[in-house]
Design a protein around this motif. Structure first.
Motif, mmCIF file in Angstrom:
data_model
loop_
_atom_site.group_PDB
_atom_site.id
_atom_site.type_symbol
_atom_site.label_atom_id
_atom_site.label_comp_id
_atom_site.label_asym_id
_atom_site.label_seq_id
_atom_site.Cartn_x
_atom_site.Cartn_y
_atom_site.Cartn_z
ATOM 1 N N ALA A 215 12.641 -4.553 -1.433
ATOM 2 C CA ALA A 215 11.512 -5.212 -0.769
ATOM 3 C C ALA A 215 11.363 -6.604 -1.358
ATOM 4 O O ALA A 215 11.633 -6.822 -2.543
ATOM 5 C CB ALA A 215 10.221 -4.419 -0.956
ATOM 6 N N LEU A 222 3.557 -7.813 0.681
ATOM 7 C CA LEU A 222 4.110 -6.523 0.275
ATOM 8 C C LEU A 222 3.038 -5.439 0.287
ATOM 9 O O LEU A 222 3.280 -4.311 0.717
ATOM 10 C CB LEU A 222 4.733 -6.635 -1.121
ATOM 11 C CG LEU A 222 6.047 -7.403 -1.214
ATOM 12 C CD1 LEU A 222 6.488 -7.519 -2.665
ATOM 13 C CD2 LEU A 222 7.141 -6.734 -0.382
ATOM 14 N N ASN A 226 3.143 -2.277 2.994
ATOM 15 C CA ASN A 226 3.560 -1.013 2.386
ATOM 16 C C ASN A 226 2.415 -0.097 1.969
ATOM 17 O O ASN A 226 2.673 1.016 1.510
ATOM 18 C CB ASN A 226 4.432 -1.284 1.152
ATOM 19 C CG ASN A 226 5.774 -1.857 1.513
ATOM 20 O OD1 ASN A 226 6.664 -1.146 1.957
ATOM 21 N ND2 ASN A 226 5.921 -3.171 1.349
ATOM 22 N N LEU A 294 -0.320 -4.138 -6.309
ATOM 23 C CA LEU A 294 1.141 -4.205 -6.281
ATOM 24 C C LEU A 294 1.772 -3.032 -7.035
ATOM 25 O O LEU A 294 2.860 -2.570 -6.684
ATOM 26 C CB LEU A 294 1.596 -5.530 -6.890
ATOM 27 C CG LEU A 294 3.054 -5.932 -6.679
ATOM 28 C CD1 LEU A 294 3.407 -5.991 -5.203
ATOM 29 C CD2 LEU A 294 3.327 -7.276 -7.343
ATOM 30 N N VAL A 297 2.214 -0.176 -4.701
ATOM 31 C CA VAL A 297 3.332 -0.448 -3.794
ATOM 32 C C VAL A 297 4.657 -0.189 -4.512
ATOM 33 O O VAL A 297 5.574 0.434 -3.968
ATOM 34 C CB VAL A 297 3.277 -1.905 -3.283
ATOM 35 C CG1 VAL A 297 4.535 -2.251 -2.493
ATOM 36 C CG2 VAL A 297 2.036 -2.116 -2.429
#
Length: 316
Positions: A215, A222, A226, A294, A297
């Protein structure tokens, strides 16, 4: 007149094998000039090998990497004076001062025009210029390491885990310094185990797993693509709340602070959970609703959490 290249780093179909081990598997990406680019991945994912190929330390098995338009395997002697590297675990000589350390590395790298006082001021070490290296805190040592990486006034800076082992305040000071370098037009390529660091600093994040880029994009992009859900965090008084949430069909989990985290699809679900907890007689000290970060993710995409050693550092 030729148009100036848009990218500081270009990687195309890069592969690296160590015998039967495929450490880097046909990866491609570009890093724009003047941006902060973060490469994230679990231990053994291929981060270090990728960086060491790009900064001319290792030779790829196949594929191509270029810095400032120059092939790293063919023009190393032209590239090295234009990049700076801060390896993980940077250290200097115990009994030389901050100023002497910068002077020493400047001579070592044949950088006769290094502005020693300017570097000391840039990394906010003016009041520590005469302090011996051994007396510096971890955060000050790391700032000195960044100054060393800048002795040749590089256009591209490679930083390997620049804030590992630092306390939160020292980490923030390093982040502020890195943003300052970006504002000066430097291109910063960093590897990190701190998702918050990547989320705060990076314009672009690439996630690598088992040698492949799985990714890439801005942190916000992101997260948006996701993790299209919300995370409800509850601080309960007793265990009754978690049982109530579970009977509603949700899967609550405890985090490291013993809070309860619940993944929900809509804000309506949040209200239903709160009403049911209240009707069930359970008590809450606080609650929070936010989009995933993040780190969540990263966990979803790689299936791995970032492992840390008992001392609080990162396992290698």
């Amino acid at each position: 007149m030729a148009k100036e290249a848009e990218y500081a780093i270009e990687v195309e179909k890069l592969t690296k094998r160590y015998g039967e081990l495929l450490a880097v598997d046909d990866i491609s990406f570009n890093v724009r000039k003047g941006e902060v680019f973060a490469l994230l991945g679990p231990n053994g994912a291929g981060k270090t090998t990728t960086v060491e190929i790009i900064d001319t330390i290792r030779t790829p098995t196949s594929g191509k990497a270029s810095i400032l338009g120059m092939d790293v395997t063919k023009r190393k002697h032209e590239i090295v004076p234009r990049i700076g590297v801060l390896p993980q675990g940077f250290s200097s000589f115990d009994r030389i001062t901050v100023r002497e350390t910068i002077q020493y590395f400047s001579r070592l790298f044949c950088c006769r025009k290094t502005d020693v006082d300017g570097l000391i001021e840039l990394v906010n070490l003016t009041d520590k210029a005469q302090e011996q290296y051994k007396n510096l805190s971890g955060g000050l040592m790391q700032r000195l390491g960044i100054a060393i990486a800048l002795v040749n006034d590089p256009e591209v800076l490679f930083l390997d885990e620049p804030s590992t082992g630092l306390d939160p305040r020292a980490r923030r000071e390093v982040w502020k310094l890195l943003l300052g370098l970006k504002n000066k037009g430097k291109t910063v390529f960093l590897t990190t185990h701190y998702m918050e660091e990547a989320e705060f600093l990076a314009d672009t994040v690439a996630i690598i797993s088992k040698g492949k880029i799985i990714a890439m994009g801005s942190p916000d992009a992101l997260i948006e693509s996701n993790a299209n859900y919300l995370v409800l965090t509850l601080k309960p008084v007793d265990e009754k709340a978690i049982e109530i949430v579970r009977t509603m069909g949700f899967e609550p989990v405890h985090d490291n602070h013993e809070d309860i985290k619940v993944r929900v699809e809509h804000m309506d679900d949040v209200q239903k959970i709160l009403n049911t907890i209240k009707d069930g007689g359970a008590l809450l000290l606080s609650l929070d609703v936010r989009k995933p970060n993040l780190e969540e993710v990263f966990l979803k995409l790689t299936g791995e959490a970032l492992r840390k050693n008992p001392a609080g550092g990162v396992a290698e």
